[in-house]
Write an enzyme that holds these catalytic residues in place. Structure first.
Site, PDB file in Angstrom:
ATOM      1  N   HIS A 265     -48.407  10.075 -58.274  1.00 13.78           N
ATOM      2  CA  HIS A 265     -47.289  10.171 -57.327  1.00 13.78           C
ATOM      3  C   HIS A 265     -45.956  10.306 -58.058  1.00 13.78           C
ATOM      4  CE1 HIS A 265     -45.150   9.206 -53.490  1.00 13.78           C
ATOM      5  NE2 HIS A 265     -44.251   8.711 -54.336  1.00 13.78           N
ATOM      6  N   GLU A 266     -45.690   9.372 -58.950  1.00 13.95           N
ATOM      7  CA  GLU A 266     -44.419   9.423 -59.690  1.00 13.95           C
ATOM      8  C   GLU A 266     -44.390  10.655 -60.592  1.00 13.95           C
ATOM      9  OE1 GLU A 266     -42.225   7.467 -58.563  1.00 13.95           O
ATOM     10  OE2 GLU A 266     -43.562   6.056 -57.539  1.00 13.95           O
ATOM     11  N   HIS A 269     -42.996  13.477 -58.660  1.00 11.10           N
ATOM     12  CA  HIS A 269     -41.521  13.399 -58.634  1.00 11.10           C
ATOM     13  C   HIS A 269     -40.947  13.897 -59.953  1.00 11.10           C
ATOM     14  CE1 HIS A 269     -40.800  11.323 -54.877  1.00 11.10           C
ATOM     15  NE2 HIS A 269     -41.570  10.292 -55.185  1.00 11.10           N
ATOM     16  N   GLU A 295     -40.355  13.931 -51.923  1.00  7.17           N
ATOM     17  CA  GLU A 295     -41.602  13.293 -51.538  1.00  7.17           C
ATOM     18  C   GLU A 295     -42.700  14.336 -51.302  1.00  7.17           C
ATOM     19  OE1 GLU A 295     -41.237  10.219 -52.055  1.00  7.17           O
ATOM     20  OE2 GLU A 295     -43.227   9.546 -51.436  1.00  7.17           O
TER      21      GLU A 295
END
Lengths: 500, 500
Positions: A265-266, A269, A295
């Site tokens: 997830h990170e 980003h 997101e």
């Protein structure tokens, strides 16, 4: 002052703003990844001073003068300067309405609130956090009156993170999701199919988990010379420029997938930030354009790719190699089903992609009520638990698993949560367009992220703040926000998983 | 503006200066302990902006106005404000007496000189560095005329790092050292005694070295809630406030004592900073008062305590426990002799406590001559080698091992080196006084540092910049700088070690 002088002064002010924000961000990173405990008060003070200086620069007469000169000659400005003028005009207008001393006090409050929240969470005691949160809400309610709003006061906060977004649109958006996801979830809950997940909770040494997190980051093309991965209580991404983008994850020995999905997830980003165009890299435009678009990148990696069977056709053998004792008797299909099983988790960041939006809905509804003054801070734990029960059919046993789980409120981030749900919808829209020119399944199966990254860079990443969220969405997909792609993606996936 | 307004404005400026310096220091810490490679350019830019803002604040009209108002009413000021006024007046005068264009050119020169020095050192060719050093010296000689001086022009540079120090006093100081240390060293060189040190260069796993470093820090009362130990290429201490003091060390697998002594040395610096008085903690006075007093704290721990037989009576069994394979056949006495063996190194930073001050003397004598214009820059290598030969009895084989070894001159740091030697002398004076009320040997033998720390805190640490170096020295020991204690300490120790 002529145009050239105006541009020079404008750039000088922006460089200072960038320097102070950079400094403050580094203090945040430092605090989250190991600064000494006792450093908290002085750091809060310093961050207060820096925020105060940024504030003064934004609302300064010099800024006003620059903006007026540059706005008058808009046609003679290059695209980058033009976009910077638009962005700063918005900030100027936003902050000239808040008295500077109140803003300074707020910054100081936020400098300390994070640690208070952390303590409250560790002790699972909302009463520790309550007075601080009360002050934060009280301040924000005052601020929104200063700032003004159209329609619902919450719209002003939404616009901070997702320019143009309104409660009217979001109410509709969540209604559409609720209309089809809740029935889907019910059908799944009534299904006889049993998916085993217990093997994910065995003992997985964190040192090896860490190696696997680094392995995944390397594969998805995270540039380690322009960033790093560390551990913190709550995973996050922080970016200075495209050349310095840092992420954290959290390793739990008995929760294999927690760190994996935080890292992916990170990582999503981080890829956005590392692929901002070089021309805007060291300017205030050199970052993701909105929380929702951001997101969409993290969730595309976390869910659309990271919970995809083809992704794991590539990565699962490597994972088994790292944890042979725990996984060699588990088939790829068993693993795939386990990582996609809707769990009705109490914890947002560990919840599945099907129920995730319901978690966001709870926060969205509560934030709206807080900003309207329709609920007292002291009543939050009860309200939280009631709503979670209503949407997910389970009750948090304590505040740590409930109202204290997220860091956002301690950082004053109101209006931020909806971006997560929007991100899911955007991601599905982008993926649908991407699939017209790339064979995504084949690329995932081969563990090849290069072409995907090039597509994302050219269509989304490189623009930074040069394009508004809705502009990107329309330029790339030809459509405005449309939740249908996301809903259909979920229906297809989970109907297949549960043979519905 | 009245006195109260003046104080408020003054404090406001100082808080900003503190905030920007804090920010820049954190960037330095971050860069030294793991920031991504590619972050370097943007960080340099940000640090440049912050340094520029600090400079503008120091020389600002607002600063001038505050200083004038506060100086007029000195009698009505509290001690802390008074000391801050004195400190800032000094900085204001230092920077405003130099024409700003010349100062800018000098900053530009220093911006480039480091790289030139690095190249010269790598190629071991002084002629590459010569023209740059010539310009630096030329500029400093001009600056000292602008800034003014009492007695010797070098006094002005000394005063930057060791307020109140003069060449008159230093000449005496070094003459005394030369008179007794050079002969002592000759006697040692002629001694037949063989001290084995090879066991210190065996393989010592760095992970265990790290544990031992932490163990020592805990024992000497380093507060881990107000600081941390990390690793970096070159060990250093960085302090934000007494509540955040960070140190680094460097672990070499084949050099056991390198990390141990870096840790103890930086630990000594850190204890000073962690024990600054709370009343001045978050002000510009909340740090060590001079380089020399700082160095007295690090060297007291590193040498007087850390190379003391009684210290190792406590710590050696623990060290053997950590490294049984490497050390169980080495007696405490063998270990003690090995860590105290004078090496006659050509390199200052690798030299032992006996010869260290001689290295400093060479630099001091040369710097004085340069500032007086009594030696041409081109003649430095020859002069350097002659002096090293005279004092240490060895000749540098090249400029890299000689005149080019230290970074200081390329950074314009003249007057800084003597602090290192003063630190040794101060440390012995302090220790002598301390020994009148504390049984230091017994405390070291017991690994008990609490009472020692209380003594140091009450006598030295807590005052921060509220007292000048010489004031501390006189208040604590009843004497001014007196090298006898240091010389006698060395004579006693090394005569015993070599049975002279």
């Amino acid at each position: 002052m002529n145009l050239e002088q105006g541009k020079k002064q404008f750039n000088g002010i922006l460089e200072k703003i960038r320097a102070y924000r950079h400094s403050s961000s580094l203090m945040y990173w430092d605090a989250s990844t190991g600064a000494p405990k006792k450093a908290v008060n002085n750091r809060a003070k310093i961050q207060g001073i820096l925020a105060g200086e940024v504030f003064k620069l934004i609302v300064s007469d010099e800024m006003k003068e620059c903006l007026e000169i540059l706005e008058k000659e808009r046609d003679r400005l290059d695209d980058i300067t033009n976009a910077m003028v638009v962005k700063m005009r918005k900030e100027y207008n936003k902050f000239t309405k808040i008295p500077s001393e109140e803003f300074r006090q707020y910054a100081e409050l936020l400098g300390k609130s994070h640690t208070v929240w952390e303590e409250a969470k560790n002790k699972s005691d909302f009463s520790i956090f309550e007075p601080v949160l009360e002050k934060i809400i009280g301040t924000l309610r005052k601020f929104v009156e200063y700032r003004g709003y159209t329609g619902h006061p919450y719209n002003t906060f939404l616009d901070d993170y997702e320019p143009g977004m309104t409660t009217e649109r979001l109410d509709e958006f969540f209604a559409a999701l609720k209309e089809r996801i809740v029935p889907l979830l019910k059908r799944i809950q009534n299904s006889d199919k049993i998916i085993k997940t217990d093997f994910l909770d065995e003992s997985y040494p964190t040192k090896i988990q860490e190696e696997f997190s680094h392995y995944i980051l390397d594969k998805i093309c995270f540039d380690k010379d322009a960033g790093m991965l560390k551990e913190s209580e709550h995973p996050f991404t922080i970016n200075f420029t495209r050349n310095d983008v840092r992420i954290t994850t959290h390793y739990y020995e008995n929760k294999l997938t927690s760190a994996i999905y935080s890292t992916i997830h990170e990582g999503g980003h981080a890829l956005y930030e590392q692929n901002i165009g070089e021309d805007i890299a060291e300017t205030i435009l050199g970052r993701g354009t909105s929380m929702g678009i951001h997101e969409s990148q993290s969730r595309m990696f976390e869910n659309i790719f990271g919970r995809n069977m083809n992704f794991w056709k590539h990565f699962y053998p490597k994972l088994v190699e790292k944890f042979p004792e725990q996984l060699s008797n588990i088939s790829l299909n068993e693993f795939y089903e386990a990582i996609n099983k809707p769990e009705n988790s109490l914890i947002r960041i560990e919840s599945d992609e099907l129920t995730y939006s319901l978690h966001i809905m709870v926060r969205y509804e509560i934030e709206k009520m807080l900003i309207e003054g329709k609920v007292a801070v002291k009543d939050l734990p009860e309200l939280w638990n009631r709503k979670i029960e209503e949407y997910l059919g389970i009750t948090p046993p304590n505040d740590k698993m409930g109202v204290l789980q997220d860091v956002h409120w301690s950082d004053g981030l109101f209006g931020y949560f909806p971006s997560y749900a929007l991100g899911n919808a955007y991601a599905s829209q982008f993926e649908n367009t991407m699939s017209k020119t790339l064979d995504i399944d084949e690329l995932l199966k081969a563990g090849q992220f290069n072409e995907i990254l090039v597509w994302l860079r050219e269509n989304i990443h490189k623009h930074g703040c040069l394009k508004k969220p809705n502009e990107i969405l329309k330029d790339v997909t030809g459509e405005e926000l449309n939740p249908t792609y996301f809903i259909e993606y979920l229906e297809n996936k989970f109907e297949k998983l549960y043979n519905l």
